[in-house]
Motif scaffolding. Structure first.
Motif, PDB file in Angstrom:
ATOM      1  N   VAL A   2      61.640  28.444 -20.778  1.00 16.83           N
ATOM      2  CA  VAL A   2      62.319  27.599 -19.165  1.00 16.83           C
ATOM      3  C   VAL A   2      61.274  26.593 -19.148  1.00 16.83           C
ATOM      4  CG1 VAL A   2      62.214  27.731 -17.038  1.00 16.83           C
ATOM      5  CG2 VAL A   2      63.633  29.123 -18.238  1.00 16.83           C
ATOM      6  N   GLN A   3      61.027  25.134 -18.836  1.00 24.32           N
ATOM      7  CA  GLN A   3      60.258  24.386 -18.561  1.00 24.32           C
ATOM      8  C   GLN A   3      60.439  23.554 -16.725  1.00 24.32           C
ATOM      9  OE1 GLN A   3      59.681  21.668 -21.862  1.00 24.32           O
ATOM     10  NE2 GLN A   3      57.557  23.271 -22.082  1.00 24.32           N
ATOM     11  N   LEU A   4      59.637  22.848 -16.390  1.00 25.71           N
ATOM     12  CA  LEU A   4      59.347  22.028 -15.663  1.00 25.71           C
ATOM     13  C   LEU A   4      58.197  21.571 -15.111  1.00 25.71           C
ATOM     14  CD1 LEU A   4      60.118  25.614 -12.754  1.00 25.71           C
ATOM     15  CD2 LEU A   4      62.254  22.878 -13.243  1.00 25.71           C
ATOM     16  N   VAL A   5      58.759  19.824 -15.241  1.00 21.78           N
ATOM     17  CA  VAL A   5      57.742  19.447 -15.640  1.00 21.78           C
ATOM     18  C   VAL A   5      57.818  18.400 -14.270  1.00 21.78           C
ATOM     19  CG1 VAL A   5      56.492  17.342 -16.851  1.00 21.78           C
ATOM     20  CG2 VAL A   5      57.662  19.541 -18.446  1.00 21.78           C
ATOM     21  N   GLU A   6      56.549  18.279 -13.330  1.00 22.80           N
ATOM     22  CA  GLU A   6      56.626  17.099 -12.811  1.00 22.80           C
ATOM     23  C   GLU A   6      55.719  15.666 -12.903  1.00 22.80           C
ATOM     24  OE1 GLU A   6      55.535  21.265 -10.853  1.00 22.80           O
ATOM     25  OE2 GLU A   6      54.729  20.511 -12.939  1.00 22.80           O
ATOM     26  N   SER A   7      56.766  14.833 -12.318  1.00 23.44           N
ATOM     27  CA  SER A   7      55.680  13.688 -12.599  1.00 23.44           C
ATOM     28  C   SER A   7      55.263  12.543 -11.436  1.00 23.44           C
ATOM     29  CB  SER A   7      56.779  12.445 -13.766  1.00 23.44           C
ATOM     30  OG  SER A   7      57.665  12.811 -13.705  1.00 23.44           O
ATOM     31  N   GLY A   8      54.969  11.208 -11.332  1.00 22.10           N
ATOM     32  CA  GLY A   8      55.425  10.119  -9.937  1.00 22.10           C
ATOM     33  C   GLY A   8      54.064  10.301  -9.205  1.00 22.10           C
ATOM     34  N   GLY A   9      52.805  11.722  -9.269  1.00 23.02           N
ATOM     35  CA  GLY A   9      52.164  11.343  -8.121  1.00 23.02           C
ATOM     36  C   GLY A   9      51.200  10.363  -8.372  1.00 23.02           C
ATOM     37  N   GLY A  10      49.890  10.832  -7.561  1.00 24.32           N
ATOM     38  CA  GLY A  10      49.027   9.661  -7.511  1.00 24.32           C
ATOM     39  C   GLY A  10      48.419   9.263  -6.123  1.00 24.32           C
ATOM     40  N   LEU A  11      47.512   8.579  -5.951  1.00 28.75           N
ATOM     41  CA  LEU A  11      46.679   7.548  -5.221  1.00 28.75           C
ATOM     42  C   LEU A  11      47.670   6.603  -4.557  1.00 28.75           C
ATOM     43  CD1 LEU A  11      44.626   7.640  -3.116  1.00 28.75           C
ATOM     44  CD2 LEU A  11      43.102   6.136  -4.680  1.00 28.75           C
ATOM     45  N   VAL A  12      47.758   7.127  -2.865  1.00 27.97           N
ATOM     46  CA  VAL A  12      48.486   6.253  -1.986  1.00 27.97           C
ATOM     47  C   VAL A  12      47.948   5.529  -1.059  1.00 27.97           C
ATOM     48  CG1 VAL A  12      50.286   7.737  -1.419  1.00 27.97           C
ATOM     49  CG2 VAL A  12      50.728   5.395  -1.292  1.00 27.97           C
ATOM     50  N   GLN A  13      48.036   4.233  -0.115  1.00 25.50           N
ATOM     51  CA  GLN A  13      47.737   5.104   1.310  1.00 25.50           C
ATOM     52  C   GLN A  13      48.438   5.306   1.893  1.00 25.50           C
ATOM     53  OE1 GLN A  13      46.750  -0.052   1.584  1.00 25.50           O
ATOM     54  NE2 GLN A  13      44.756   0.856   1.170  1.00 25.50           N
ATOM     55  N   TRP A 112      57.845  27.640 -12.065  1.00 25.67           N
ATOM     56  CA  TRP A 112      57.155  27.283 -11.748  1.00 25.67           C
ATOM     57  C   TRP A 112      56.436  26.163 -12.955  1.00 25.67           C
ATOM     58  CZ3 TRP A 112      55.466  27.177  -5.956  1.00 25.67           C
ATOM     59  CH2 TRP A 112      56.478  28.447  -5.647  1.00 25.67           C
ATOM     60  N   GLY A 113      56.488  24.868 -12.299  1.00 26.69           N
ATOM     61  CA  GLY A 113      56.032  23.826 -13.056  1.00 26.69           C
ATOM     62  C   GLY A 113      54.428  23.336 -12.810  1.00 26.69           C
ATOM     63  N   GLN A 114      53.863  23.344 -13.021  1.00 27.39           N
ATOM     64  CA  GLN A 114      52.170  22.830 -13.416  1.00 27.39           C
ATOM     65  C   GLN A 114      51.348  21.311 -12.514  1.00 27.39           C
ATOM     66  OE1 GLN A 114      50.094  24.347 -15.764  1.00 27.39           O
ATOM     67  NE2 GLN A 114      52.071  25.166 -16.253  1.00 27.39           N
ATOM     68  N   GLY A 115      52.203  21.127 -12.064  1.00 29.93           N
ATOM     69  CA  GLY A 115      51.455  20.204 -10.664  1.00 29.93           C
ATOM     70  C   GLY A 115      51.341  18.912 -10.644  1.00 29.93           C
ATOM     71  N   THR A 116      52.023  18.622  -9.775  1.00 32.13           N
ATOM     72  CA  THR A 116      51.050  16.832  -9.792  1.00 32.13           C
ATOM     73  C   THR A 116      50.421  16.026  -8.455  1.00 32.13           C
ATOM     74  OG1 THR A 116      52.126  14.952 -10.236  1.00 32.13           O
ATOM     75  CG2 THR A 116      53.446  15.884  -8.697  1.00 32.13           C
ATOM     76  N   GLN A 117      49.476  15.556  -8.711  1.00 28.86           N
ATOM     77  CA  GLN A 117      48.015  15.024  -7.628  1.00 28.86           C
ATOM     78  C   GLN A 117      48.661  14.215  -6.908  1.00 28.86           C
ATOM     79  OE1 GLN A 117      46.296  17.646  -6.201  1.00 28.86           O
ATOM     80  NE2 GLN A 117      45.485  16.106  -4.609  1.00 28.86           N
ATOM     81  N   VAL A 118      49.237  14.505  -5.465  1.00 28.88           N
ATOM     82  CA  VAL A 118      49.359  13.513  -4.759  1.00 28.88           C
ATOM     83  C   VAL A 118      48.115  12.916  -3.574  1.00 28.88           C
ATOM     84  CG1 VAL A 118      50.868  13.094  -2.490  1.00 28.88           C
ATOM     85  CG2 VAL A 118      51.832  13.484  -4.404  1.00 28.88           C
ATOM     86  N   THR A 119      47.416  12.150  -3.331  1.00 32.74           N
ATOM     87  CA  THR A 119      46.279  12.238  -2.710  1.00 32.74           C
ATOM     88  C   THR A 119      47.049  10.916  -1.387  1.00 32.74           C
ATOM     89  OG1 THR A 119      44.860  12.362  -4.657  1.00 32.74           O
ATOM     90  CG2 THR A 119      43.761  10.994  -2.913  1.00 32.74           C
ATOM     91  N   VAL A 120      46.225  10.694  -0.728  1.00 29.41           N
ATOM     92  CA  VAL A 120      47.232   9.814   0.219  1.00 29.41           C
ATOM     93  C   VAL A 120      45.387   9.589   1.048  1.00 29.41           C
ATOM     94  CG1 VAL A 120      48.333   8.915   2.505  1.00 29.41           C
ATOM     95  CG2 VAL A 120      49.129  10.846   0.719  1.00 29.41           C
ATOM     96  N   SER A 121      44.819   8.167   1.199  1.00 29.29           N
ATOM     97  CA  SER A 121      44.121   8.161   1.581  1.00 29.29           C
ATOM     98  C   SER A 121      44.184   6.821   2.881  1.00 29.29           C
ATOM     99  CB  SER A 121      43.722   6.622   0.950  1.00 29.29           C
ATOM    100  OG  SER A 121      44.040   5.761   0.885  1.00 29.29           O
ATOM    101  N   SER A 122      43.054   7.214   3.285  1.00 28.48           N
ATOM    102  CA  SER A 122      43.584   6.786   5.466  1.00 28.48           C
ATOM    103  C   SER A 122      42.923   5.656   5.519  1.00 28.48           C
ATOM    104  CB  SER A 122      42.761   7.790   6.717  1.00 28.48           C
ATOM    105  OG  SER A 122      40.955   8.014   5.516  1.00 28.48           O
TER     106      SER A 122
END
Length: 122
Positions: A2-13, A112-122
């Motif tokens: 079983v594999q779950l692979v997340e993608s698409g995270g990043g830094l966004v305003q 569970w997958g390994q996760g993808t980081q989402v960072t939202v800047s103010s």
């Protein structure tokens, strides 16, 4: 396997958008629910949204309702999380998970997958 692979995270305003993907393999996709969870530093993991690929049923946490949309491409065994109107408090490591249950509790999910980081800047 079983594999779950997340993608698409990043830094966004703040106010921006991201689309996360969760590519699944190694199990019968239609037999499971797929959930998105997130964990911010120093906080407990929380459920964000879930979907049942077999019938398209969806559920959202109140904190993201109206801003996030979960969807599925059964041909690709992939679940998406479209995140709009992002806020700094959405910053977290986002995980997808597969399970026999339903809802936004960790206990309902087995893989569970390994996760993808989402960072939202103010």
């Amino acid at each position: 396997e079983v594999q779950l692979v997340e993608s698409g995270g990043g830094l966004v305003q703040a106010g921006g958008s991201l689309r996360l993907s969760c590519a699944a393999s190694g199990f019968t996709f239609d037999d499971y629910s797929i959930g998105w969870f997130r964990q911010a530093p120093g906080k407990e993991r929380e459920g964000v949204s879930c979907i049942t690929p077999s019938d398209g049923s969806t559920y959202y946490a109140d904190s993201v309702k109206g801003r996030f949309t979960i969807s599925v491409d059964n041909a690709k065994n992939t679940v998406y999380l479209q995140m709009n109107s992002l806020k700094p408090e959405d910053t977290a490591l986002y995980y997808c998970a597969a399970g026999w249950g339903w809802g936004l509790s960790d206990d309902e999910y087995n893989y569970w997958g390994q996760g993808t980081q989402v960072t939202v800047s103010s």
